[in-house]
Design a protein around this motif. Structure first.
Motif, PDB file in Angstrom:
ATOM      1  N   CYS A   1      44.223 149.884  80.139  1.00 11.71           N
ATOM      2  CA  CYS A   1      42.812 149.541  79.913  1.00 11.71           C
ATOM      3  C   CYS A   1      42.748 148.310  79.007  1.00 11.71           C
ATOM      4  O   CYS A   1      42.789 148.422  77.776  1.00 11.71           O
ATOM      5  CB  CYS A   1      42.083 150.715  79.288  1.00 11.71           C
ATOM      6  SG  CYS A   1      42.080 152.195  80.317  1.00 11.71           S
ATOM      7  N   SER A   2      42.652 147.143  79.622  1.00 11.34           N
ATOM      8  CA  SER A   2      42.748 145.873  78.892  1.00 11.34           C
ATOM      9  C   SER A   2      41.561 144.962  79.151  1.00 11.34           C
ATOM     10  O   SER A   2      41.674 143.742  79.093  1.00 11.34           O
ATOM     11  CB  SER A   2      44.047 145.147  79.272  1.00 11.34           C
ATOM     12  OG  SER A   2      45.181 145.936  79.012  1.00 11.34           O
TER      13      SER A   2
ATOM     14  N   THR B   1      43.700 144.676  84.311  1.00  8.56           N
ATOM     15  CA  THR B   1      43.119 145.871  83.693  1.00  8.56           C
ATOM     16  C   THR B   1      42.677 146.869  84.749  1.00  8.56           C
ATOM     17  O   THR B   1      42.434 146.513  85.903  1.00  8.56           O
ATOM     18  CB  THR B   1      41.919 145.479  82.798  1.00  8.56           C
ATOM     19  OG1 THR B   1      41.500 146.617  82.039  1.00  8.56           O
ATOM     20  CG2 THR B   1      40.752 144.953  83.621  1.00  8.56           C
TER      21      THR B   1
ATOM     22  N   GLU C   1      48.915 142.390  79.669  1.00  9.41           N
ATOM     23  CA  GLU C   1      47.790 141.688  79.043  1.00  9.41           C
ATOM     24  C   GLU C   1      48.311 140.579  78.137  1.00  9.41           C
ATOM     25  O   GLU C   1      49.458 140.609  77.686  1.00  9.41           O
ATOM     26  CB  GLU C   1      46.945 142.658  78.216  1.00  9.41           C
ATOM     27  CG  GLU C   1      47.699 143.225  77.027  1.00  9.41           C
ATOM     28  CD  GLU C   1      46.909 144.228  76.218  1.00  9.41           C
ATOM     29  OE1 GLU C   1      46.120 144.980  76.809  1.00  9.41           O
ATOM     30  OE2 GLU C   1      47.092 144.262  74.978  1.00  9.41           O
TER      31      GLU C   1
ATOM     32  N   SER D   1      50.830 148.162  79.240  1.00 10.94           N
ATOM     33  CA  SER D   1      49.796 147.269  79.780  1.00 10.94           C
ATOM     34  C   SER D   1      50.422 145.969  80.270  1.00 10.94           C
ATOM     35  O   SER D   1      51.592 145.684  80.006  1.00 10.94           O
ATOM     36  CB  SER D   1      48.749 146.955  78.707  1.00 10.94           C
ATOM     37  OG  SER D   1      49.301 146.126  77.700  1.00 10.94           O
TER      38      SER D   1
END
Length: 252
Positions: A75-76, A87, A36, A34
């Motif tokens: 998926c954040s 995201t 994030e 990710s």
């Protein structure tokens, strides 16, 4: 052609990849990371750094595998209150994973190992893996048990002599230790500060966002972290996953 030194797919040229597959390196390790927030002290690519390191080490330990580039972003959505987070929807991530695996399958990889390193990616990986497996010739091996992953990180801390664990891990002792072990310079030591501890609801984190629980994006106490503990954590994860991959391949 010079001998291939790297196990990282993106560092190779195509004839080296072709030769590696022909010589028996037919397992591809695919981390799903990710971009994030990880508090004021860790870089946005923490889960990607983690994925890069773990997949490279797993490929090296197996001896007949290559580490594919880590997939990101993930998926954040629950981190979007914090600037810099990027995201994608679960269905987008699953489509990326699906097409990613199709490419690897087409080139002749017989086993594709999916390793999510961000909590929000475990569900999509677990959901899409059976569909991909039915479509491809390759065997798909998802290592997508979030509880097991959290336990491995906590066990690594304990094995390093740090008696500290969290049910929900994010930017605290374990992840800070891992970044210290990978690249100490990426940790903003002067900005390390603790976040909430205790009974934290994962459901609330996902539905209301991290900012509803932690103002700085941190859970737990990153001051407990050491580079030595990070190395133990990474080794713990790698050894466990290597054993699981070997078991899954032997069962085919």
């Amino acid at each position: 052609m010079p001998s291939r030194e790297s196990v990282c797919l993106e560092e190779m040229v195509w004839p080296e990849v072709e030769s590696a597959i022909e010589d028996g390196s037919r397992t591809a390790i695919v981390a799903v990371g990710s971009i994030e927030q990880h508090g004021p002290h860790l870089p946005l690519n923490m889960d990607t750094l983690d994925g890069d390191e773990i997949s490279r080490r797993i490929a090296t330990e197996l001896g007949d595998a290559l580490a594919a580039p880590t997939i990101r972003p993930g998926c954040s959505g629950h981190h979007m209150e914090f600037p810099g987070t990027i995201t994608v929807p679960p269905e987008t991530l699953m489509n990326v994973i699906r097409t990613y695996c199709r490419s690897l399958d087409e080139h002749g990889f017989e086993y594709i190992v999916l390793i999510p390193t961000h909590g929000g990616n475990f569900g999509p990986v677990k959901t899409v893996a059976p569909d991909i497996a039915r479509e491809l010739n390759a065997t798909v091996i998802p290592l997508a048990d979030l509880d097991e992953h959290m336990n491995l990180l906590n066990e690594g801390l304990s094995d390093a002599g740090i008696e500290y664990d969290q049910d929900v891990i994010h930017a605290g002792a374990a992840e800070t230790a891992m970044v210290m072990a990978i690249d100490q310079d990426l940790v903003r030591a002067e900005a390390i500060e603790s976040g909430p501890e205790g009974d934290i609801s994962p459901a609330r984190l996902l539905s209301e966002g991290f900012e509803s629980i932690t103002e700085n994006g941190v859970l737990g106490d990153p001051t407990q972290a050491t580079a030595e503990a990070g190395e133990v954590i990474i080794k713990n994860v790698v050894e466990t996953y290597v054993d699981q991959i070997k078991t899954e391949r032997d069962a085919v």
